[in-house]
Enzyme design. Structure first.
Site, PDB file in Angstrom:
ATOM      1  N   ARG A 146       0.839  -1.199   0.000  1.00 54.19           N
ATOM      2  CA  ARG A 146       0.000   0.000   0.000  1.00 54.19           C
ATOM      3  C   ARG A 146       0.871   1.245   0.000  1.00 54.19           C
ATOM      4  O   ARG A 146       0.578   2.224  -0.707  1.00 54.19           O
ATOM      5  CB  ARG A 146      -0.936   0.012   1.208  1.00 54.19           C
ATOM      6  CG  ARG A 146      -2.057  -0.990   1.136  1.00 54.19           C
ATOM      7  CD  ARG A 146      -3.053  -0.810   2.263  1.00 54.19           C
ATOM      8  NE  ARG A 146      -3.827   0.410   2.099  1.00 54.19           N
ATOM      9  CZ  ARG A 146      -4.645   0.893   3.034  1.00 54.19           C
ATOM     10  NH1 ARG A 146      -4.766   0.266   4.203  1.00 54.19           N
ATOM     11  NH2 ARG A 146      -5.330   1.996   2.816  1.00 54.19           N
ATOM     12  N   CYS A 201      -1.344   6.048   9.004  1.00 55.91           N
ATOM     13  CA  CYS A 201      -1.657   4.781   8.323  1.00 55.91           C
ATOM     14  C   CYS A 201      -2.794   5.076   7.370  1.00 55.91           C
ATOM     15  O   CYS A 201      -2.821   6.129   6.741  1.00 55.91           O
ATOM     16  CB  CYS A 201      -1.986   3.687   9.333  1.00 55.91           C
ATOM     17  SG  CYS A 201      -3.360   4.100  10.443  1.00 55.91           S
TER      18      CYS A 201
END
Length: 242
Positions: A146, A201
C-alpha cells in the site's frame, strides 16, 4: 477492542463468541470514532469519548487494559485515545487474546456506569493535515504494497505522503505475536533519524501500533496524524508519491 477493515462488525461477533473474563466490548466505529472530517476514523469529541468510556465502566484512577485479537493493531487506538484524553493509567495486553492462557467468557459483559472524566485532548499528541509537512520524520504504518502504491483497497489514490518512511506495524511483532525487544524496535525506528516523528496509516488506527513500538523502544514520543492517508488522499492539491 477487536476490529478489522475487512469486517468491521466481526469484532463484536468475535467478542460475544469468546473473550477474556470481565472484558467489555468497545466498538471502534460506533463508539469512539467521530463524525467530522474526510478520514475514515476522525477523532471523537471529548463528550463522545467520555460517554463511551463511562458506559464501559471506566473510573477515575482505574487501570484500563485494552486488547484485541490482532497483535494490538486496533486496541492501540483506544490506548492512544485514553492517554490523549487524560487517562494515563492504561496498558495494552502484549500478544492480545492469543496470549491469554485461561478460559474464555461468552456473551456480553456490562458494568455500572463509570465516572471517567475526559480532559480536553492533549494537543501535543497529534498533528493536523496542515502540520504534516513540518514533521522531522514521517512514518507510514501501512503494508509495504500500500505504501508503494501497488494496491489500494479503500482510498481513492494509491501511494504515500511525500517524505514518508515505511514501518509496517506487523514488523513490530515477534513470531509469537508479542512486541519485539526494545533493542530490536530501537534499531527498526532509529534508522529514520532522531527528530520528532509523526505516524500515519490508512485511517489513524494501525499507526498507534507504531507509536507504542516507538515508546517501547525508548525513543522520543511520536505524534499521530489521526485522519491519515484516508484524509490526505481525498484532499485536493496534496502530493502523493507512487
Amino acid at each position: 477492542m477487536r476490529w478489522s477493515l475487512a469486517d468491521p462488525a466481526g469484532g463484536r461477533r468475535g467478542y460475544e463468541a469468546g473473550h477474556i473474563p470481565g472484558a467489555v466490548f468497545v466498538d471502534m466505529d460506533q463508539e469512539i470514532t467521530g463524525a467530522e472530517g474526510l478520514g475514515r476514523h476522525p477523532l471523537p469529541t471529548r463528550e463522545q469519548f467520555e460517554e463511551a468510556m463511562q458506559r464501559a465502566g471506566v473510573r477515575q484512577g482505574m487501570l484500563v487494559v485494552v486488547y484485541d485479537d490482532s497483535g494490538g493493531s486496533s486496541a492501540g487506538r483506544l490506548w492512544w485515545l485514553l492517554r490523549a484524553y487524560g487517562h494515563t493509567d492504561v496498558a495494552l495486553l502484549d500478544g492480545g487474546l492469543q496470549a491469554w492462557g485461561g478460559q474464555l467468557e461468552t456473551g456480553t459483559r456490562t458494568y455500572e456506569r463509570g465516572d471517567f472524566d475526559a480532559t480536553e485532548i492533549d494537543r501535543s499528541t497529534f498533528v493536523t493535515i496542515d502540520e504534516v509537512p513540518g514533521a522531522d520524520v514521517l512514518i507510514d504504518a501501512r503494508a509495504p504494497e500500500r505504501y508503494a502504491g501497488e494496491v489500494e483497497p479503500v482510498d481513492p489514490v494509491p501511494g504515500h505522503i511525500p517524505r514518508a518512511h515505511n514501518a509496517f506495524w506487523q514488523d513490530n511483532l515477534s513470531p509469537d505475536g508479542r512486541f519485539k525487544s526494545p533493542d530490536e524496535l530501537r534499531a527498526l525506528y532509529a534508522r529514520f533519524g532522531d527528530g520528532d516523528a509523526v505516524v500515519y496509516c490508512g485511517s489513524g488506527v494501525n499507526a498507534c501500533h507504531d507509536i507504542i513500538a516507538i515508546e517501547v523502544a525508548g525513543l522520543r514520543p511520536a505524534r499521530l496524524y489521526p485522519d491519515s492517508y484516508s484524509e490526505w488522499s481525498r484532499t485536493p492539491g496534496k502530493d502523493i508519491i507512487r
